[in-house]
Design an enzyme around this catalytic site. Structure first.
Site, PDB file in Angstrom:
ATOM      1  N   HIS A 130     -21.817  -6.741 -20.375  1.00  0.00           N
ATOM      2  CA  HIS A 130     -22.787  -7.443 -21.250  1.00  0.00           C
ATOM      3  C   HIS A 130     -22.773  -8.960 -21.033  1.00  0.00           C
ATOM      4  CE1 HIS A 130     -23.767  -3.715 -23.209  1.00  0.00           C
ATOM      5  NE2 HIS A 130     -22.482  -3.481 -23.362  1.00  0.00           N
TER       6      HIS A 130
ATOM      7  N   GLN B 279     -29.951  -4.379 -21.679  1.00  0.00           N
ATOM      8  CA  GLN B 279     -28.687  -4.124 -22.376  1.00  0.00           C
ATOM      9  C   GLN B 279     -27.474  -4.380 -21.481  1.00  0.00           C
ATOM     10  OE1 GLN B 279     -26.335  -1.026 -22.351  1.00  0.00           O
ATOM     11  NE2 GLN B 279     -26.710  -0.181 -24.371  1.00  0.00           N
TER      12      GLN B 279
ATOM     13  N   GLN C 184     -17.617   2.747 -24.771  1.00  0.00           N
ATOM     14  CA  GLN C 184     -16.434   2.792 -23.902  1.00  0.00           C
ATOM     15  C   GLN C 184     -15.226   2.153 -24.580  1.00  0.00           C
ATOM     16  OE1 GLN C 184     -17.589   1.616 -19.998  1.00  0.00           O
ATOM     17  NE2 GLN C 184     -15.534   1.730 -19.177  1.00  0.00           N
TER      18      GLN C 184
ATOM     19  N   ARG D 142     -24.529   4.239 -14.018  1.00  0.00           N
ATOM     20  CA  ARG D 142     -24.395   2.952 -14.718  1.00  0.00           C
ATOM     21  C   ARG D 142     -22.956   2.452 -14.579  1.00  0.00           C
ATOM     22  NH1 ARG D 142     -22.974   1.610 -20.256  1.00  0.00           N
ATOM     23  NH2 ARG D 142     -24.181  -0.129 -21.109  1.00  0.00           N
TER      24      ARG D 142
ATOM     25  N   SER E 299     -23.343   0.025 -27.150  1.00  0.00           N
ATOM     26  CA  SER E 299     -23.360  -0.096 -25.690  1.00  0.00           C
ATOM     27  C   SER E 299     -23.653   1.258 -25.050  1.00  0.00           C
ATOM     28  CB  SER E 299     -22.043  -0.712 -25.195  1.00  0.00           C
ATOM     29  OG  SER E 299     -22.098  -0.951 -23.814  1.00  0.00           O
ATOM     30  N   LEU E 300     -22.676   1.846 -24.354  1.00  0.00           N
ATOM     31  CA  LEU E 300     -22.858   3.181 -23.772  1.00  0.00           C
ATOM     32  C   LEU E 300     -23.405   4.168 -24.816  1.00  0.00           C
ATOM     33  CD1 LEU E 300     -22.165   5.698 -21.924  1.00  0.00           C
ATOM     34  CD2 LEU E 300     -20.023   5.706 -23.200  1.00  0.00           C
TER      35      LEU E 300
END
Length: 312
Positions: free
Chosen positions: A201, A250, A11, A116, A91-92
């Site tokens: 996170h 995560q 992102q 999510r 991440s994503l």
């Protein structure tokens, strides 16, 4: 034989119009955008191609949009026969990597990251959490800083360990402000507030992780055919149960990007191909290891150039 890794952005990389030229030129890429619209029940492709940027940047749209664009662009690369030995995503981007590795089908993944994004937005009321990039401070020193601030009542954690000297922290607004100030006292060159919609996170994402467990039960996750380097551990994962567990963790754990790149290099990877919008990961990889080859594919033209170079 040298090894190739596909890497996928997270992102923040989104831009209006991304992937549009690929969809127009490649029927398989076009199908990916159509499948996303069908699975989500609204025209995500219209938001991607036409904006406005404010709508595209909403976490519930940005996450499926980036995944869809990367997978669409990947169609062009795969048609050339260039396959990865490992995949990884920031991440994503880890979800995109899991699709590329055959662990999750595309339609399930686009639905999962849409949910999510929704749960991440809901986890912390707007304006209460934030993130900042801390430059020029050792990770162990910064970890001590965040632990000290958190123990004094304002939650903040390491969120993205991107490359040497670039670490993102995440938590409550007060926690991030205090940790940024303390980091500068300890020798950080700068602490830059990030324009984000929440404290991703960080421990504040645990409520999102709890809700998200249900989504991962709804979709089909199988063993990965190509090892995916996990954000949480920076180790290869292929087992479906392990993948589910790591995707939950995560949400509230730091992204070990620097360690993930080093692990892939240790495993023999000497060529990284960033697939999707922007060149953020390419820049980070070059800062982590100057010896490896790094390519970025965002459209038909860059795909053709990379394929030509790799086949030569």
């Amino acid at each position: 034989m040298k090894k190739i890794a596909y890497v996928f952005p997270g992102q923040g990389s989104q831009a209006v119009g991304m992937g549009q030229s690929v969809a127009e030129a490649n029927s398989n890429a076009k199908k990916i955008f159509e499948q996303a619209d069908s699975r989500l029940g609204y025209s995500l492709s219209d938001i991607i191609f036409n904006g406005p940027i404010e709508t595209l940047t909403l976490t519930t749209n940005a996450q499926p949009a980036l995944l869809t664009t990367s997978i669409a662009i990947m169609q062009c690369l795969q048609a050339s026969g260039i396959q990865p030995d490992y995949t990884a995503g920031h991440s994503l981007g880890e979800y995109t990597a899991l699709v590329a590795s055959g662990a999750i089908n595309f339609e399930d993944a686009v639905y999962a990251v849409h949910k999510r994004g929704e749960y991440m937005e809901e986890a912390v009321p707007n304006g209460e959490g934030t993130m900042a990039a801390v430059l020029g401070l050792d990770r162990d020193v910064l970890k001590e800083v965040t632990e000290e601030v958190t123990s004094n009542g304002n939650s903040v954690q390491l969120a993205n360990l991107n490359c040497p000297g670039q670490i993102v922290i995440s938590g409550t607004v007060k926690g991030v402000e205090e940790a940024s100030a303390l980091a500068k006292e300890k020798g950080a060159k700068r602490a830059l507030p990030l324009q984000v919609s929440g404290p991703f996170h960080s421990q504040l994402m645990k409520p999102a992780a709890e809700k998200f467990k249900q989504v991962l039960q709804e979709i089909n996750i199988v063993d990965a055919q190509i090892p995916v380097i996990a954000n949480v551990t920076a180790e290869p994962m292929t087992n479906s149960e392990d993948i589910k567990e790591k995707l939950i963790e995560q949400l509230y754990s730091p992204v070990q990007w620097e360690d993930s790149v080093r692990k892939m290099v240790d495993l023999g990877v000497d060529t990284f191909i960033e697939i999707g919008q922007g060149k953020v990961l390419s820049g980070l990889i070059k800062k982590i290891n100057k010896e490896v080859k790094v390519y970025s594919i965002q459209d038909m033209e860059s795909c053709a150039q990379v394929v030509e170079e790799l086949k030569a």
